[in-house]
Motif scaffolding. Structure first.
Motif, PDB file in Angstrom:
ATOM      1  N   LEU A   1       0.070   3.243 -11.597  1.00 32.06           N
ATOM      2  CA  LEU A   1      -0.515   4.279 -12.445  1.00 32.06           C
ATOM      3  C   LEU A   1       0.029   5.644 -12.039  1.00 32.06           C
ATOM      4  O   LEU A   1       0.148   5.952 -10.862  1.00 32.06           O
ATOM      5  CB  LEU A   1      -2.042   4.285 -12.338  1.00 32.06           C
ATOM      6  CG  LEU A   1      -2.774   2.977 -12.642  1.00 32.06           C
ATOM      7  CD1 LEU A   1      -4.276   3.237 -12.732  1.00 32.06           C
ATOM      8  CD2 LEU A   1      -2.259   2.324 -13.906  1.00 32.06           C
ATOM      9  N   GLY A   2       0.325   6.460 -13.025  1.00 31.90           N
ATOM     10  CA  GLY A   2       0.911   7.764 -12.760  1.00 31.90           C
ATOM     11  C   GLY A   2       2.320   7.832 -13.318  1.00 31.90           C
ATOM     12  O   GLY A   2       2.840   6.869 -13.874  1.00 31.90           O
TER      13      GLY A   2
ATOM     14  N   LEU B   1       0.090  11.316 -10.611  1.00 32.01           N
ATOM     15  CA  LEU B   1      -1.326  10.984 -10.628  1.00 32.01           C
ATOM     16  C   LEU B   1      -2.142  12.026  -9.881  1.00 32.01           C
ATOM     17  O   LEU B   1      -3.180  12.485 -10.361  1.00 32.01           O
ATOM     18  CB  LEU B   1      -1.542   9.597 -10.018  1.00 32.01           C
ATOM     19  CG  LEU B   1      -2.923   8.986 -10.207  1.00 32.01           C
ATOM     20  CD1 LEU B   1      -3.277   8.846 -11.689  1.00 32.01           C
ATOM     21  CD2 LEU B   1      -2.998   7.623  -9.522  1.00 32.01           C
ATOM     22  N   GLU B   2      -1.659  12.449  -8.695  1.00 33.47           N
ATOM     23  CA  GLU B   2      -2.417  13.448  -7.939  1.00 33.47           C
ATOM     24  C   GLU B   2      -2.412  14.805  -8.618  1.00 33.47           C
ATOM     25  O   GLU B   2      -3.358  15.591  -8.458  1.00 33.47           O
ATOM     26  CB  GLU B   2      -1.902  13.568  -6.497  1.00 33.47           C
ATOM     27  CG  GLU B   2      -0.457  13.973  -6.362  1.00 33.47           C
ATOM     28  CD  GLU B   2       0.440  12.769  -6.136  1.00 33.47           C
ATOM     29  OE1 GLU B   2       1.324  12.839  -5.277  1.00 33.47           O
ATOM     30  OE2 GLU B   2       0.242  11.750  -6.835  1.00 33.47           O
TER      31      GLU B   2
ATOM     32  N   GLY C   1      -3.482   6.830  -1.436  1.00 29.98           N
ATOM     33  CA  GLY C   1      -3.398   5.899  -2.562  1.00 29.98           C
ATOM     34  C   GLY C   1      -2.294   6.180  -3.565  1.00 29.98           C
ATOM     35  O   GLY C   1      -2.176   5.470  -4.558  1.00 29.98           O
ATOM     36  N   THR C   2      -1.488   7.211  -3.334  1.00 30.70           N
ATOM     37  CA  THR C   2      -0.360   7.483  -4.232  1.00 30.70           C
ATOM     38  C   THR C   2       0.881   7.805  -3.417  1.00 30.70           C
ATOM     39  O   THR C   2       0.787   8.350  -2.310  1.00 30.70           O
ATOM     40  CB  THR C   2      -0.632   8.674  -5.171  1.00 30.70           C
ATOM     41  OG1 THR C   2      -0.569   9.897  -4.435  1.00 30.70           O
ATOM     42  CG2 THR C   2      -1.990   8.562  -5.844  1.00 30.70           C
TER      43      THR C   2
ATOM     44  N   GLY D   1       3.699  10.217  -6.782  1.00 31.26           N
ATOM     45  CA  GLY D   1       2.888  10.466  -7.970  1.00 31.26           C
ATOM     46  C   GLY D   1       2.402   9.212  -8.663  1.00 31.26           C
ATOM     47  O   GLY D   1       1.833   9.290  -9.756  1.00 31.26           O
ATOM     48  N   ILE D   2       2.614   8.034  -8.036  1.00 28.94           N
ATOM     49  CA  ILE D   2       2.260   6.748  -8.643  1.00 28.94           C
ATOM     50  C   ILE D   2       1.363   5.983  -7.674  1.00 28.94           C
ATOM     51  O   ILE D   2       1.606   5.978  -6.462  1.00 28.94           O
ATOM     52  CB  ILE D   2       3.533   5.936  -8.966  1.00 28.94           C
ATOM     53  CG1 ILE D   2       4.377   6.690 -10.007  1.00 28.94           C
ATOM     54  CG2 ILE D   2       3.191   4.548  -9.475  1.00 28.94           C
ATOM     55  CD1 ILE D   2       5.745   6.096 -10.237  1.00 28.94           C
ATOM     56  N   SER D   3       0.327   5.336  -8.192  1.00 30.34           N
ATOM     57  CA  SER D   3      -0.610   4.608  -7.335  1.00 30.34           C
ATOM     58  C   SER D   3       0.097   3.455  -6.630  1.00 30.34           C
ATOM     59  O   SER D   3       0.938   2.773  -7.208  1.00 30.34           O
ATOM     60  CB  SER D   3      -1.800   4.089  -8.143  1.00 30.34           C
ATOM     61  OG  SER D   3      -1.370   3.193  -9.156  1.00 30.34           O
ATOM     62  N   ASN D   4      -0.268   3.245  -5.356  1.00 31.26           N
ATOM     63  CA  ASN D   4       0.392   2.197  -4.575  1.00 31.26           C
ATOM     64  C   ASN D   4      -0.532   1.016  -4.281  1.00 31.26           C
ATOM     65  O   ASN D   4      -0.185   0.140  -3.486  1.00 31.26           O
ATOM     66  CB  ASN D   4       0.937   2.774  -3.259  1.00 31.26           C
ATOM     67  CG  ASN D   4      -0.157   3.313  -2.340  1.00 31.26           C
ATOM     68  OD1 ASN D   4      -1.346   3.169  -2.613  1.00 31.26           O
ATOM     69  ND2 ASN D   4       0.256   3.935  -1.250  1.00 31.26           N
ATOM     70  N   GLY D   5      -1.714   1.000  -4.900  1.00 34.59           N
ATOM     71  CA  GLY D   5      -2.634  -0.117  -4.724  1.00 34.59           C
ATOM     72  C   GLY D   5      -3.658   0.083  -3.635  1.00 34.59           C
ATOM     73  O   GLY D   5      -4.620  -0.686  -3.539  1.00 34.59           O
ATOM     74  N   GLU D   6      -3.475   1.099  -2.797  1.00 37.02           N
ATOM     75  CA  GLU D   6      -4.476   1.413  -1.787  1.00 37.02           C
ATOM     76  C   GLU D   6      -5.563   2.294  -2.416  1.00 37.02           C
ATOM     77  O   GLU D   6      -5.418   2.800  -3.521  1.00 37.02           O
ATOM     78  CB  GLU D   6      -3.824   2.141  -0.601  1.00 37.02           C
ATOM     79  CG  GLU D   6      -2.686   1.375   0.050  1.00 37.02           C
ATOM     80  CD  GLU D   6      -3.107   0.047   0.653  1.00 37.02           C
ATOM     81  OE1 GLU D   6      -4.275  -0.079   1.093  1.00 37.02           O
ATOM     82  OE2 GLU D   6      -2.275  -0.883   0.687  1.00 37.02           O
ATOM     83  N   ASN D   7      -6.648   2.461  -1.699  1.00 33.76           N
ATOM     84  CA  ASN D   7      -7.746   3.286  -2.212  1.00 33.76           C
ATOM     85  C   ASN D   7      -7.283   4.722  -2.435  1.00 33.76           C
ATOM     86  O   ASN D   7      -6.611   5.302  -1.584  1.00 33.76           O
ATOM     87  CB  ASN D   7      -8.919   3.285  -1.243  1.00 33.76           C
ATOM     88  CG  ASN D   7      -9.621   1.940  -1.178  1.00 33.76           C
ATOM     89  OD1 ASN D   7      -9.447   1.095  -2.054  1.00 33.76           O
ATOM     90  ND2 ASN D   7     -10.410   1.733  -0.135  1.00 33.76           N
TER      91      ASN D   7
END
Length: 363
Positions: free
Chosen positions: A221-222, A229-230, A283-284, A287-293
């Motif tokens: 995501l992102g 994302l951030e 978690g990013t 700029g893209i989510s990496n699956g961590e919280n």
């Protein structure tokens, strides 16, 4: 004109704090999402005024009305309109503010921009505007949980210099809602409540930090560059009333570390998926989510409107003294928790739809 947020899951809020109603138009919500007014009301009740001795005494039930976009308990895929009527208004409390600017409030800047403003309460700068965000956030949370298993939990991390100890990986909603300050650390929570009551009795206000975690966020995501994302999370959080700071992951504390101390090393878990052993990135990455919280923190200033006399000026430049009337939170933090959760949900839901629209076409 600054009233709309999001791309595919897009919201537009409307209304003033002492007008007839406030609310939101949600466009881009997928069809056939089961949603009821009661589900939305749960979130609005966490945000509403008058809910405890440490919040504003304004008495508003904040009952939501779904005006369009939902039929037989399911979304239609058409614009959803949600409205909350203002009931406990006291416009007479604000007659002095017609010409006198409250320090650190939006009175002077609104006059500078528009040359005309609704001086009853905070108008569009009031926290009542966030009713629309929280209502839309309730639907975004439902989509995220139903289609991606995402869970979003916010809590008060710090008030003034009182810091709590909370594990974002394990904290529960029940723990957050176990006390009126919404701090899962019971010992710190009592100190926070005592401090807020002390400041309230002095006619003053204090600020603090809300932390929010999104768990089980999918990877991917992102977007690069401007839509990281951030970056969207920062914009969403910093658009909230009284917000003054944003952090993701290690935040400013990360500047004290070296690269070898800060980097999140990769490993392969028992299912064959790549993970990171630490989560200082929050978690990013890129700029893209990496699956961590995903872990964010939002700093909120002390409430601007206070009962203590302060130096100010009128709209014709005359110097004067103002001791503000009206009903206001001595600390916005307990009611800011569902607002931060809502902005997290709106950003993640929007990016979930964008990700599937761009990257899942042939999967």
């Amino acid at each position: 004109m600054g009233n709309t947020f999001g791309h595919l899951f897009r919201i537009t809020t409307f209304g003033e704090s002492h007008g007839g109603a406030v609310g939101v138009i949600i466009d881009g919500c997928p069809p056939q999402i089961e949603i009821t007014p009661e589900e939305i009301q749960v979130e609005l009740d966490r945000r509403r005024p008058g809910q405890s001795k440490i919040t504003t005494p304004r008495k508003e039930a904040d009952r939501c009305e779904i005006m369009s976009g939902v039929f037989q308990g399911k979304t239609l895929g058409t614009p959803i309109a949600i409205m909350v009527r203002n009931k406990d208004t006291r416009p007479q409390d604000y007659s002095e503010m017609a010409t006198t600017y409250r320090p650190s409030h939006a009175d002077a800047t609104y006059d500078s921009k528009y040359g005309f403003r609704n001086y009853q309460g905070g108008g569009r700068s009031s926290a009542r505007e966030t009713i629309g965000r929280v209502a839309a956030g309730a639907i975004a949370k439902k989509i995220l949980q139903q289609y991606a298993g995402v869970e979003i939990i916010g809590y008060v991390k710090r008030i003034q210099d009182i810091e709590s100890v909370i594990d974002p990986d394990t904290v529960t909603l029940a723990q957050v809602e176990s006390n009126i300050v919404r701090c899962p650390d019971a010992e710190a929570a009592q100190h926070m409540i005592d401090r807020i009551e002390q400041i309230r009795d002095q006619g003053d206000s204090i600020g603090g930090v809300v932390e929010c975690v999104a768990r089980s966020v999918p990877k991917g995501l992102g977007a690069p560059v401007f839509d990281k994302l951030e970056a969207d999370l920062a914009k969403g959080v910093m658009s909230l009333p009284a917000s003054k700071g944003f952090e993701l992951g290690s935040g400013f504390a990360g500047t004290l570390l070296t690269g070898s101390q800060h980097n999140d090393e990769y490993y392969t878990d028992e299912t064959g998926n790549w993970r990171t052993r630490t989560n200082r990135s929050g978690g990013t990455q890129g700029g893209i989510s990496n699956g961590e919280n995903i872990i964010i923190r939002a700093a909120f200033k002390p409430t601007a409107t206070i009962r203590k006399a302060q130096n100010t000026v009128t709209n014709d430049g005359t110097e004067t003294v103002l001791a503000a009337k009206g009903r206001h939170d001595p600390c916005v933090l307990p009611r800011a928790v569902p607002m931060v959760e809502a902005m997290m949900a709106l950003v993640l839901c929007d990016h979930l739809l964008r990700h599937h629209g761009q990257c899942r076409l042939f999967s």
